[in-house]
Motif scaffolding. Structure first.
Motif, PDB file in Angstrom:
ATOM      1  N   ALA A 120     -43.988  42.905  36.246  1.00  0.00           N
ATOM      2  CA  ALA A 120     -44.149  41.877  35.217  1.00  0.00           C
ATOM      3  C   ALA A 120     -44.263  40.487  35.835  1.00  0.00           C
ATOM      4  O   ALA A 120     -45.068  39.660  35.391  1.00  0.00           O
ATOM      5  N   LEU A 121     -43.490  40.221  36.869  1.00  0.00           N
ATOM      6  CA  LEU A 121     -43.556  38.914  37.530  1.00  0.00           C
ATOM      7  C   LEU A 121     -44.894  38.708  38.225  1.00  0.00           C
ATOM      8  O   LEU A 121     -45.414  37.590  38.276  1.00  0.00           O
ATOM      9  N   ALA A 122     -45.454  39.774  38.780  1.00  0.00           N
ATOM     10  CA  ALA A 122     -46.724  39.670  39.506  1.00  0.00           C
ATOM     11  C   ALA A 122     -47.924  39.533  38.583  1.00  0.00           C
ATOM     12  O   ALA A 122     -48.991  39.082  39.012  1.00  0.00           O
ATOM     13  N   ALA A 123     -47.770  39.926  37.323  1.00  0.00           N
ATOM     14  CA  ALA A 123     -48.892  39.897  36.382  1.00  0.00           C
ATOM     15  C   ALA A 123     -49.150  38.486  35.875  1.00  0.00           C
ATOM     16  O   ALA A 123     -48.238  37.658  35.778  1.00  0.00           O
ATOM     17  N   ASP A 124     -50.402  38.207  35.547  1.00  0.00           N
ATOM     18  CA  ASP A 124     -50.732  36.955  34.868  1.00  0.00           C
ATOM     19  C   ASP A 124     -50.458  37.069  33.377  1.00  0.00           C
ATOM     20  O   ASP A 124     -50.261  36.059  32.705  1.00  0.00           O
ATOM     21  N   ARG A 125     -50.475  38.295  32.883  1.00  0.00           N
ATOM     22  CA  ARG A 125     -50.215  38.543  31.469  1.00  0.00           C
ATOM     23  C   ARG A 125     -49.521  39.885  31.334  1.00  0.00           C
ATOM     24  O   ARG A 125     -49.867  40.850  32.014  1.00  0.00           O
ATOM     25  N   VAL A 126     -48.517  39.959  30.442  1.00  0.00           N
ATOM     26  CA  VAL A 126     -47.764  41.188  30.198  1.00  0.00           C
ATOM     27  C   VAL A 126     -47.837  41.497  28.712  1.00  0.00           C
ATOM     28  O   VAL A 126     -47.461  40.662  27.882  1.00  0.00           O
ATOM     29  N   LEU A 127     -48.324  42.692  28.377  1.00  0.00           N
ATOM     30  CA  LEU A 127     -48.427  43.085  26.982  1.00  0.00           C
ATOM     31  C   LEU A 127     -47.643  44.364  26.732  1.00  0.00           C
ATOM     32  O   LEU A 127     -47.619  45.264  27.575  1.00  0.00           O
ATOM     33  N   PHE A 128     -47.013  44.427  25.561  1.00  0.00           N
ATOM     34  CA  PHE A 128     -46.296  45.611  25.112  1.00  0.00           C
ATOM     35  C   PHE A 128     -47.014  46.192  23.908  1.00  0.00           C
ATOM     36  O   PHE A 128     -47.705  45.488  23.164  1.00  0.00           O
ATOM     37  N   ASN A 129     -46.824  47.500  23.686  1.00  0.00           N
ATOM     38  CA  ASN A 129     -47.565  48.186  22.629  1.00  0.00           C
ATOM     39  C   ASN A 129     -46.908  48.114  21.255  1.00  0.00           C
ATOM     40  O   ASN A 129     -47.457  48.628  20.279  1.00  0.00           O
ATOM     41  N   SER A 130     -45.755  47.466  21.150  1.00  0.00           N
ATOM     42  CA  SER A 130     -45.143  47.220  19.838  1.00  0.00           C
ATOM     43  C   SER A 130     -44.104  46.126  19.989  1.00  0.00           C
ATOM     44  O   SER A 130     -43.617  45.834  21.092  1.00  0.00           O
ATOM     45  N   HIS A 131     -43.729  45.526  18.870  1.00  0.00           N
ATOM     46  CA  HIS A 131     -42.664  44.522  18.886  1.00  0.00           C
ATOM     47  C   HIS A 131     -41.323  45.167  19.221  1.00  0.00           C
ATOM     48  O   HIS A 131     -40.495  44.567  19.898  1.00  0.00           O
ATOM     49  N   ALA A 132     -41.107  46.398  18.745  1.00  0.00           N
ATOM     50  CA  ALA A 132     -39.856  47.089  19.056  1.00  0.00           C
ATOM     51  C   ALA A 132     -39.712  47.283  20.560  1.00  0.00           C
ATOM     52  O   ALA A 132     -38.630  47.088  21.128  1.00  0.00           O
ATOM     53  N   HIS A 133     -40.797  47.673  21.217  1.00  0.00           N
ATOM     54  CA  HIS A 133     -40.773  47.869  22.672  1.00  0.00           C
ATOM     55  C   HIS A 133     -40.541  46.546  23.398  1.00  0.00           C
ATOM     56  O   HIS A 133     -39.707  46.460  24.314  1.00  0.00           O
ATOM     57  N   ILE A 268     -47.428  67.517   6.093  1.00  0.00           N
ATOM     58  CA  ILE A 268     -46.285  66.684   6.487  1.00  0.00           C
ATOM     59  C   ILE A 268     -46.258  66.603   7.997  1.00  0.00           C
ATOM     60  O   ILE A 268     -46.457  67.604   8.687  1.00  0.00           O
ATOM     61  N   VAL A 269     -46.021  65.413   8.553  1.00  0.00           N
ATOM     62  CA  VAL A 269     -45.756  65.264   9.978  1.00  0.00           C
ATOM     63  C   VAL A 269     -44.363  64.663  10.115  1.00  0.00           C
ATOM     64  O   VAL A 269     -44.025  63.687   9.442  1.00  0.00           O
ATOM     65  N   VAL A 270     -43.546  65.284  10.954  1.00  0.00           N
ATOM     66  CA  VAL A 270     -42.151  64.866  11.119  1.00  0.00           C
ATOM     67  C   VAL A 270     -41.933  64.382  12.540  1.00  0.00           C
ATOM     68  O   VAL A 270     -42.411  64.992  13.507  1.00  0.00           O
ATOM     69  N   SER A 271     -41.202  63.289  12.677  1.00  0.00           N
ATOM     70  CA  SER A 271     -40.713  62.842  13.991  1.00  0.00           C
ATOM     71  C   SER A 271     -39.205  62.737  13.941  1.00  0.00           C
ATOM     72  O   SER A 271     -38.635  62.250  12.957  1.00  0.00           O
ATOM     73  N   THR A 272     -38.576  63.181  15.018  1.00  0.00           N
ATOM     74  CA  THR A 272     -37.132  63.013  15.202  1.00  0.00           C
ATOM     75  C   THR A 272     -36.875  62.308  16.533  1.00  0.00           C
ATOM     76  O   THR A 272     -35.816  62.442  17.127  1.00  0.00           O
ATOM     77  N   ALA A 273     -37.858  61.540  17.004  1.00  0.00           N
ATOM     78  CA  ALA A 273     -37.829  60.968  18.352  1.00  0.00           C
ATOM     79  C   ALA A 273     -36.638  60.039  18.560  1.00  0.00           C
ATOM     80  O   ALA A 273     -36.214  59.324  17.646  1.00  0.00           O
ATOM     81  N   ILE A 274     -36.137  60.051  19.789  1.00  0.00           N
ATOM     82  CA  ILE A 274     -35.155  59.056  20.197  1.00  0.00           C
ATOM     83  C   ILE A 274     -35.814  57.955  21.025  1.00  0.00           C
ATOM     84  O   ILE A 274     -35.182  56.956  21.357  1.00  0.00           O
ATOM     85  N   GLN A 275     -37.081  58.166  21.355  1.00  0.00           N
ATOM     86  CA  GLN A 275     -37.858  57.155  22.078  1.00  0.00           C
ATOM     87  C   GLN A 275     -39.292  57.209  21.585  1.00  0.00           C
ATOM     88  O   GLN A 275     -39.935  58.252  21.642  1.00  0.00           O
ATOM     89  N   GLU A 276     -39.771  56.095  21.064  1.00  0.00           N
ATOM     90  CA  GLU A 276     -41.171  55.989  20.649  1.00  0.00           C
ATOM     91  C   GLU A 276     -41.541  54.511  20.649  1.00  0.00           C
ATOM     92  O   GLU A 276     -41.010  53.740  19.854  1.00  0.00           O
ATOM     93  N   ASN A 277     -42.446  54.134  21.533  1.00  0.00           N
ATOM     94  CA  ASN A 277     -42.814  52.732  21.657  1.00  0.00           C
ATOM     95  C   ASN A 277     -44.021  52.346  20.820  1.00  0.00           C
ATOM     96  O   ASN A 277     -44.250  51.166  20.575  1.00  0.00           O
ATOM     97  N   PHE A 278     -44.821  53.319  20.401  1.00  0.00           N
ATOM     98  CA  PHE A 278     -45.879  53.053  19.422  1.00  0.00           C
ATOM     99  C   PHE A 278     -45.995  54.241  18.474  1.00  0.00           C
ATOM    100  O   PHE A 278     -45.504  54.201  17.374  1.00  0.00           O
TER     101      PHE A 278
END
Length: 389
Positions: A120-133, A268-278
């Protein structure tokens, strides 16, 4: 007329969401983007050594206007080896090693966290795939640094924060209206699982929820899609034996069209995830007609319109059980919800997401980086602000 640039994309883990993102950006971009990849395996070794691999494979960096990479490579190592000729670099964080949950029996390797920091420090720009992430990473960063016994570089928190932002990825779904398949009244509802068969998606909790509605006497069919690692959690094998003919598809489908056909048939699609960034898998399923049941946390409250949170987000196993029974027994009551949710996912189609990504390297944006201001997205103020279109 928009500028057409020549960009280099280095993807050290070419599979899953990483592959979807790279191929989607390249396929829809107005720029020329050259892609170099490594297979989607041995992610720890990718973080340690991908830079050493790519530095000997890249063409002349002087020919490129910009560099794109993702979080499973040490960008700081690559830039050190490339020298002053390295073009402006963007890193897109699909996940991060400061907050990613550990597998059972695994201990944290602190070096991977430091690799995220130096990348992240080496990058000119850092982007994340969601606000939660984005929020999770910035909250975990000072906690991680406090584990150092002395001389903790607290300055890196604001240094990284100043260059961070959020852009949702595009998805391989149509932006135009989709004709949803009418439910077959002669078949039990079809529940879709299209997530990775790994611990962080918590399949055990999913099967517990399905067991509970079965014990209550409710019928269903089950399509177990999604990619499996070298050793799938044993709960999948047990479920195959337990549910028998209720399982109408078991295992990953390499054909995109076959996969989409199951989504079109799904209810129906179900998620029970404990980790999901998008949540590309959920976006795909909902776009093609599945009503989602999702945890009221992680990235899910962002991708589901707020007006529908009460109907499709749950905050406890009991709430999931209640909502699942309602869908299984009275699915016909939710046709309007199904159509509205499908339509709302169209905003994630690559044709609607591509411009903010392509604009990242134009002259205006390069000047914005120097001023620590990015007009390509609004800074996250903690209120769930949506990225600029």
């Amino acid at each position: 007329m928009a500028t057409r640039l020549k960009l280099l994309f280095l993807e050290p883990f070419f599979g899953g969401s990483h592959r979807e993102f790279a191929e989607g950006w390249i396929a829809h971009s107005r720029h020329q983007i050259d892609l170099l990849t490594l297979p989607a395996s041995f992610w720890k070794w990718r973080m340690r050594g991908a830079a050493l691999h790519f530095i000997r494979r890249v063409p002349d960096l002087a020919d490129y206007d910009g560099l794109i990479t993702t979080d499973l490579m040490s960008l700081s190592d690559f830039k050190a080896l490339a020298g002053p000729g390295c073009p402006p670099a963007l890193v897109y964080f699909h996940e991060n090693q400061l907050s990613y949950p550990l597998a059972p029996g695994e201990q944290m390797d602190f070096q991977f966290g430091f690799t995220d920091i130096t990348t992240a420090l080496a990058a000119d720009r850092v982007l994340f795939n969601s606000h939660a992430h984005h929020k999770t990473f910035l909250e975990a960063l000072p906690i991680f640094l406090k584990m150092m016994p002395d001389h903790a570089p607290k300055w890196v928190v604001e240094e990284i924060r100043a260059k961070c932002g959020v852009l949702y990825p595009g998805c391989r779904i149509p932006a135009d209206p989709v004709a949803l398949t009418p439910p077959d009244a002669h078949q039990p509802p079809l529940i879709i699982w299209n997530h990775r068969w790994e611990f962080d998606k918590d399949p055990e909790s999913f099967f517990q929820a399905v067991d509970a509605v079965l014990a209550d006497g409710h019928d269903f069919r089950l399509a177990l899609l999604g990619e499996s690692g070298r050793a799938a959690p044993p709960c999948f094998t047990a479920a195959r034996q337990r549910y028998g003919q209720r399982i109408v598809q078991y295992g990953y489908l390499s054909s995109r069209e076959e996969y989409l056909n199951w989504l079109r048939q799904g209810h129906i699609v179900v998620s029970t995830a404990i980790q999901e960034n998008f949540g590309i898998a959920v976006v795909e399923a909902v776009r093609f007609g599945c009503i989602p049941l999702l945890p009221a946390r992680l990235s899910y409250p962002e991708i589901i319109p707020a007006a529908h949170h009460a109907q499709v987000l749950y905050d406890s196993p009991a709430a999931l059980h209640e909502k699942l029974i309602a869908l299984l027994t009275e699915y016909h009551r939710f046709e309007r919800l199904r159509a509205d949710l499908s339509s709302s996912m169209s905003r994630f189609a690559w044709t609607r997401r591509i411009d903010p990504f392509d604009d990242l390297f134009d002259t205006r944006m390069e000047n914005a980086v120097q001023q620590k201001i990015d007009p390509g997205f609004r800074r996250d103020d903690g209120k769930g602000e949506i990225p600029c279109p």
